[in-house]
Design a protein around this motif. Structure first.
Motif, PDB file in Angstrom:
ATOM      1  N   LEU A  59       0.617  -0.934  -0.346  1.00 33.34           N
ATOM      2  CA  LEU A  59      -0.265   0.382  -0.046  1.00 33.34           C
ATOM      3  C   LEU A  59       0.617   1.449   0.009  1.00 33.34           C
ATOM      4  O   LEU A  59       1.793   1.571   0.197  1.00 33.34           O
ATOM      5  N   THR A  60       0.067   2.116  -0.567  1.00 37.62           N
ATOM      6  CA  THR A  60       0.606   3.269  -0.405  1.00 37.62           C
ATOM      7  C   THR A  60       1.086   4.475   1.387  1.00 37.62           C
ATOM      8  O   THR A  60      -0.472   4.306   1.654  1.00 37.62           O
ATOM      9  N   ASN A  61       1.741   4.629   1.353  1.00 40.00           N
ATOM     10  CA  ASN A  61       1.933   5.350   2.939  1.00 40.00           C
ATOM     11  C   ASN A  61       1.340   6.951   2.743  1.00 40.00           C
ATOM     12  O   ASN A  61       1.744   6.771   1.743  1.00 40.00           O
ATOM     13  N   GLY A  62       0.433   6.812   3.678  1.00 39.83           N
ATOM     14  CA  GLY A  62       0.105   8.236   4.220  1.00 39.83           C
ATOM     15  C   GLY A  62      -1.336   8.126   2.823  1.00 39.83           C
ATOM     16  O   GLY A  62      -2.251   9.112   3.205  1.00 39.83           O
ATOM     17  N   GLN A  63      -1.491   7.499   2.844  1.00 45.63           N
ATOM     18  CA  GLN A  63      -3.087   7.266   1.373  1.00 45.63           C
ATOM     19  C   GLN A  63      -3.440   6.438   2.604  1.00 45.63           C
ATOM     20  O   GLN A  63      -3.992   5.095   3.279  1.00 45.63           O
ATOM     21  N   THR A  64      -4.984   7.166   2.537  1.00 42.50           N
ATOM     22  CA  THR A  64      -6.217   5.965   3.487  1.00 42.50           C
ATOM     23  C   THR A  64      -7.539   5.019   2.603  1.00 42.50           C
ATOM     24  O   THR A  64      -7.596   5.033   1.358  1.00 42.50           O
ATOM     25  N   TYR A  65      -7.311   3.615   3.044  1.00 40.88           N
ATOM     26  CA  TYR A  65      -7.605   3.072   2.189  1.00 40.88           C
ATOM     27  C   TYR A  65      -9.229   2.211   3.577  1.00 40.88           C
ATOM     28  O   TYR A  65      -9.338   2.408   4.557  1.00 40.88           O
ATOM     29  N   THR A  66     -10.160   1.765   2.295  1.00 42.41           N
ATOM     30  CA  THR A  66     -11.404   1.263   3.608  1.00 42.41           C
ATOM     31  C   THR A  66     -11.182  -0.521   3.578  1.00 42.41           C
ATOM     32  O   THR A  66     -10.838  -1.184   2.140  1.00 42.41           O
ATOM     33  N   PHE A  67     -10.700  -1.259   4.048  1.00 37.64           N
ATOM     34  CA  PHE A  67     -10.823  -2.469   3.759  1.00 37.64           C
ATOM     35  C   PHE A  67     -12.548  -2.995   4.747  1.00 37.64           C
ATOM     36  O   PHE A  67     -12.756  -2.600   5.265  1.00 37.64           O
ATOM     37  N   GLY A  68     -12.568  -4.475   4.094  1.00 34.51           N
ATOM     38  CA  GLY A  68     -13.217  -5.164   4.285  1.00 34.51           C
ATOM     39  C   GLY A  68     -12.908  -6.519   4.304  1.00 34.51           C
ATOM     40  O   GLY A  68     -12.406  -7.237   3.670  1.00 34.51           O
ATOM     41  N   VAL A  69     -13.660  -6.891   5.267  1.00 37.00           N
ATOM     42  CA  VAL A  69     -14.075  -9.071   5.629  1.00 37.00           C
ATOM     43  C   VAL A  69     -14.795  -9.045   5.374  1.00 37.00           C
ATOM     44  O   VAL A  69     -16.347  -8.954   5.940  1.00 37.00           O
ATOM     45  N   ILE A  70     -15.589 -10.350   4.896  1.00 36.82           N
ATOM     46  CA  ILE A  70     -16.345 -11.302   4.689  1.00 36.82           C
ATOM     47  C   ILE A  70     -16.357 -12.555   5.509  1.00 36.82           C
ATOM     48  O   ILE A  70     -15.146 -13.202   4.762  1.00 36.82           O
ATOM     49  N   ALA A  71     -17.195 -13.128   5.919  1.00 33.84           N
ATOM     50  CA  ALA A  71     -16.965 -14.145   7.162  1.00 33.84           C
ATOM     51  C   ALA A  71     -17.964 -15.081   6.185  1.00 33.84           C
ATOM     52  O   ALA A  71     -18.967 -14.812   5.300  1.00 33.84           O
ATOM     53  N   LYS A  72     -17.403 -16.371   5.641  1.00 38.38           N
ATOM     54  CA  LYS A  72     -17.835 -17.433   4.624  1.00 38.38           C
ATOM     55  C   LYS A  72     -18.143 -18.640   5.889  1.00 38.38           C
ATOM     56  O   LYS A  72     -17.065 -19.106   6.011  1.00 38.38           O
ATOM     57  N   ASN A  73     -18.864 -19.681   4.583  1.00 39.41           N
ATOM     58  CA  ASN A  73     -18.644 -21.181   5.239  1.00 39.41           C
ATOM     59  C   ASN A  73     -19.800 -21.916   3.686  1.00 39.41           C
ATOM     60  O   ASN A  73     -20.027 -20.710   2.938  1.00 39.41           O
ATOM     61  N   GLY A  74     -19.999 -22.786   4.064  1.00 42.92           N
ATOM     62  CA  GLY A  74     -20.578 -23.781   3.102  1.00 42.92           C
ATOM     63  C   GLY A  74     -22.449 -23.567   2.564  1.00 42.92           C
ATOM     64  O   GLY A  74     -22.727 -23.545   2.134  1.00 42.92           O
ATOM     65  N   ALA A  75     -22.546 -22.768   4.024  1.00 45.73           N
ATOM     66  CA  ALA A  75     -23.936 -22.456   3.404  1.00 45.73           C
ATOM     67  C   ALA A  75     -24.267 -20.563   2.833  1.00 45.73           C
ATOM     68  O   ALA A  75     -24.989 -20.551   2.545  1.00 45.73           O
ATOM     69  N   GLY A  76     -22.802 -19.708   3.062  1.00 47.97           N
ATOM     70  CA  GLY A  76     -23.356 -18.402   2.276  1.00 47.97           C
ATOM     71  C   GLY A  76     -22.039 -18.213   3.132  1.00 47.97           C
ATOM     72  O   GLY A  76     -21.071 -18.042   4.117  1.00 47.97           O
ATOM     73  N   SER A  77     -22.156 -16.613   2.617  1.00 50.05           N
ATOM     74  CA  SER A  77     -21.615 -15.564   3.008  1.00 50.05           C
ATOM     75  C   SER A  77     -22.016 -14.139   4.249  1.00 50.05           C
ATOM     76  O   SER A  77     -23.361 -14.287   4.241  1.00 50.05           O
ATOM     77  N   SER A  78     -21.721 -13.269   5.244  1.00 49.18           N
ATOM     78  CA  SER A  78     -21.602 -12.513   5.662  1.00 49.18           C
ATOM     79  C   SER A  78     -22.382 -11.227   5.032  1.00 49.18           C
ATOM     80  O   SER A  78     -20.927 -11.335   3.356  1.00 49.18           O
ATOM     81  N   SER A  79     -22.638 -10.166   5.495  1.00 47.60           N
ATOM     82  CA  SER A  79     -22.651  -9.142   4.892  1.00 47.60           C
ATOM     83  C   SER A  79     -20.866  -8.808   5.465  1.00 47.60           C
ATOM     84  O   SER A  79     -20.474  -9.189   6.197  1.00 47.60           O
ATOM     85  N   LYS A  80     -20.119  -7.566   4.190  1.00 45.44           N
ATOM     86  CA  LYS A  80     -18.492  -7.079   4.137  1.00 45.44           C
ATOM     87  C   LYS A  80     -18.788  -6.224   6.113  1.00 45.44           C
ATOM     88  O   LYS A  80     -19.713  -5.041   6.057  1.00 45.44           O
ATOM     89  N   ALA A  81     -17.985  -6.177   6.725  1.00 42.75           N
ATOM     90  CA  ALA A  81     -17.526  -5.796   7.644  1.00 42.75           C
ATOM     91  C   ALA A  81     -16.655  -4.743   7.448  1.00 42.75           C
ATOM     92  O   ALA A  81     -15.631  -5.237   6.569  1.00 42.75           O
ATOM     93  N   THR A  82     -16.581  -3.131   7.653  1.00 43.47           N
ATOM     94  CA  THR A  82     -15.382  -2.574   6.603  1.00 43.47           C
ATOM     95  C   THR A  82     -14.636  -1.670   7.944  1.00 43.47           C
ATOM     96  O   THR A  82     -15.052  -0.910   8.977  1.00 43.47           O
ATOM     97  N   VAL A  83     -13.459  -1.339   7.751  1.00 42.63           N
ATOM     98  CA  VAL A  83     -12.643   0.030   8.267  1.00 42.63           C
ATOM     99  C   VAL A  83     -11.865   0.132   8.181  1.00 42.63           C
ATOM    100  O   VAL A  83     -11.625   0.194   6.868  1.00 42.63           O
TER     101      VAL A  83
END
Length: 87
Positions: A59-83
């Protein structure tokens, strides 16, 4: 009699972004029902992990990014948590 009561995992909670040089270390709490997590920078998938942390590099130092994480299993996915985070 077998019944499949598996449902999609809960959304990730406690998502935090810790800056490092040219990167971010993401950490989160384990999501109930999850067996894998997908990691995103902006809207681009950058990786998968079975752990509750992930290091995003290049990543570029000093640049703000939005990160997301999605939980998954065999039945599907959660909505995306972001920071947001800035290396």
């Amino acid at each position: 009699m077998y019944t499949d009561d598996m449902s999609a995992p809960e959304e990730v909670t406690g998502l935090e972004a810790h800056p490092i040089d040219s990167g971010i270390v993401l950490e989160w709490a384990s999501a109930k029902g999850a067996n894998m997590y997908e990691v995103y920078v902006e809207d681009d998938k950058v990786g998968e992990t079975k752990l509750t942390n992930y290091t995003v590099e290049g990543l570029t130092n000093g640049q703000t990014y939005t990160f997301g994480v999605i939980a998954k299993n065999g039945a599907g996915s959660s909505s995306k948590a972001t920071v947001s985070g800035t290396p």
